[in-house]
Scaffold this active site. Structure first.
Site, mmCIF file in Angstrom:
data_model
loop_
_atom_site.group_PDB
_atom_site.id
_atom_site.type_symbol
_atom_site.label_atom_id
_atom_site.label_comp_id
_atom_site.label_asym_id
_atom_site.label_seq_id
_atom_site.Cartn_x
_atom_site.Cartn_y
_atom_site.Cartn_z
ATOM 1 N N TYR A 12 0.814 -1.217 0.000
ATOM 2 C CA TYR A 12 0.000 0.000 0.000
ATOM 3 C C TYR A 12 0.849 1.269 0.000
ATOM 4 O O TYR A 12 0.835 2.054 -0.965
ATOM 5 C CB TYR A 12 -0.916 -0.056 1.221
ATOM 6 N N ILE A 13 1.635 1.473 1.039
ATOM 7 C CA ILE A 13 2.434 2.699 1.118
ATOM 8 C C ILE A 13 3.621 2.627 0.170
ATOM 9 O O ILE A 13 4.014 3.620 -0.436
ATOM 10 C CB ILE A 13 2.900 2.966 2.557
ATOM 11 N N LYS A 86 1.940 -6.074 9.476
ATOM 12 C CA LYS A 86 1.551 -4.857 10.187
ATOM 13 C C LYS A 86 0.214 -4.919 10.923
ATOM 14 O O LYS A 86 -0.234 -3.907 11.451
ATOM 15 C CB LYS A 86 1.510 -3.688 9.196
ATOM 16 N N SER A 126 6.500 3.461 13.197
ATOM 17 C CA SER A 126 5.081 3.599 13.513
ATOM 18 C C SER A 126 4.885 4.333 14.832
ATOM 19 O O SER A 126 5.723 4.270 15.736
ATOM 20 C CB SER A 126 4.465 2.193 13.607
ATOM 21 N N TYR A 151 3.497 -6.439 17.047
ATOM 22 C CA TYR A 151 3.803 -5.585 15.893
ATOM 23 C C TYR A 151 4.526 -4.323 16.354
ATOM 24 O O TYR A 151 5.577 -3.952 15.815
ATOM 25 C CB TYR A 151 2.520 -5.207 15.144
ATOM 26 N N LYS A 155 8.600 -2.776 15.744
ATOM 27 C CA LYS A 155 8.994 -1.435 15.304
ATOM 28 C C LYS A 155 9.955 -0.798 16.310
ATOM 29 O O LYS A 155 10.930 -0.142 15.929
ATOM 30 C CB LYS A 155 7.758 -0.550 15.096
ATOM 31 N N ASN A 180 -1.766 6.867 10.853
ATOM 32 C CA ASN A 180 -2.709 5.962 10.186
ATOM 33 C C ASN A 180 -2.927 6.363 8.730
ATOM 34 O O ASN A 180 -3.807 7.177 8.431
ATOM 35 C CB ASN A 180 -4.038 5.947 10.939
ATOM 36 N N LEU A 201 -9.055 0.242 9.699
ATOM 37 C CA LEU A 201 -10.394 0.818 9.763
ATOM 38 C C LEU A 201 -10.991 1.155 8.400
ATOM 39 O O LEU A 201 -12.108 0.736 8.083
ATOM 40 C CB LEU A 201 -10.370 2.082 10.636
#
Length: 340
Positions: A12-13, A86, A126, A151, A155, A180, A201
């Site tokens: 995604y990122i 993640k 994060s 998780y 990090k 987020n 979410l």
């Protein structure tokens, strides 16, 4: 053109950051084992940029395979490391799975940084490293507390490993603690594509709205927040992506003040889960079917960023609003659902 290795580049990122890097004049090589991503993201990147990015489909836990990337690309000058599992809830259920994947991949990469003398390293960290903070907003000097999930612990450990490594290594690193990320590229050629049931979410919201999920659960209604639901700092993925490009350029320009600088990447605003749902409903015109359930293990109560250091130090400007985040996420969901 500097050549940059992006790990988790189909994710995604990672995919959004590759687009931003290309648009800012960098050459990019990607690596992703596609266990939590789709190789189709490479096609989306090409549609946006006109550049076909080389992706190595291999597992960074395999040191020899990882090293082979550097043997074929001896001119890599920077690494942006996203590749990690993640999901907070899953990490609570499968802690060893997370420790093995997230830590071994990082260590193998740093071995290659040392051998091939790669000078610049940007780490996807994060806000989970702050745990449940005593006060908000959090800044880069806010003490880290015991992680609420395995998780988050990976990090925290990753940051320590990188900081220790670069004390005696040539080159420098940046830890980007982001909050987020949500939304999708405005072209709708790339976006968040969770494998299986979404753990975050906004994909849960959009998949419920489109009918893939019958309803979604809001975990907890008794938190000490405005409406009893968890409070988070949501930021558009394209804003996050551009911060990585700026961080890399910051290192190249030798603006770093230490061997391992830290920046928070957040909007600076706290939004509750229920407020996010209401914003989505207003933007999409869709009434969401959701249910209030018990608290979820591993969730932090409330956190949002003080982003002043990134804004001033990196020259970072936020372009997208919460409404933009929900709109682009919904447009992406409509595209994905029409294809399936």
């Amino acid at each position: 053109m500097a050549k940059i290795l992006v790990t988790g580049g189909c994710g995604y990122i990672g995919s959004h950051t590759i687009v931003d890097l290309i648009e800012n004049g960098f050459e990019v090589v990607s690596v992703d084992n596609n266990s939590r991503s789709s190789i189709g993201s490479i096609g989306g990147i090409e549609k946006i940029t006109g550049v076909k990015v080389k992706n190595y489909t291999l597992d960074l836990k395999d040191y020899d395979a990882t090293r082979s990337i550097f043997l074929e690309n001896t001119d890599i000058t920077g690494i942006i490391h996203f590749a990690a599992y993640k999901a907070v809830g899953e990490s609570v259920e499968k802690p060893l799975f997370y420790y093995e994947n997230n830590m071994f991949s990082l260590i193998n990469l740093l071995k290659c940084v040392e051998e091939f003398k790669v000078p610049y390293f940007v780490f996807s960290s994060s806000c989970t490293v702050y745990g449940n903070p005593d006060s908000i907003p959090v800044n880069e000097k806010t003490p880290t507390k015991k992680a609420e999930s395995p998780y988050g612990a990976t990090k925290q450990m990753g940051e320590v490993v990188i900081e220790d490594f670069f004390k005696n290594a040539n080159g420098a690193s940046i830890l980007l603690r982001y909050f987020n990320p949500v939304g999708a590229h405005p072209t709708t050629f790339i976006g968040e594509l969770p494998i299986g049931r979404p753990m975050n979410l906004v994909p849960a919201i959009t998949q419920t709205a489109i009918g893939k999920l019958p309803k979604m659960m809001v975990y907890g209604s008794d938190y000490p927040t405005r409406d009893g639901s968890c409070l988070r700092d949501y930021i558009h993925v394209c804003d996050i992506a551009h911060a990585h490009t700026l961080a890399l350029q910051y290192l190249i320009d030798q603006k770093n003040v230490s061997k391992c600088d830290v920046f928070n990447l957040g909007s600076g605003n706290g939004i509750t889960v229920l407020e996010a749902i209401k914003t989505f409903e207003a933007v999409s015109g869709v009434k969401l079917n959701y249910e209030i359930g018990p608290r979820r293990s591993g969730d932090v109560v409330a956190i949002y960023a003080d982003n002043k250091l990134a804004v001033e130090g990196l020259g970072w400007e936020l372009k997208y609003t919460l409404e933009d985040m929900m709109r682009t996420a919904w447009e992406w969901e409509l595209v994905v659902s029409n294809k399936s």
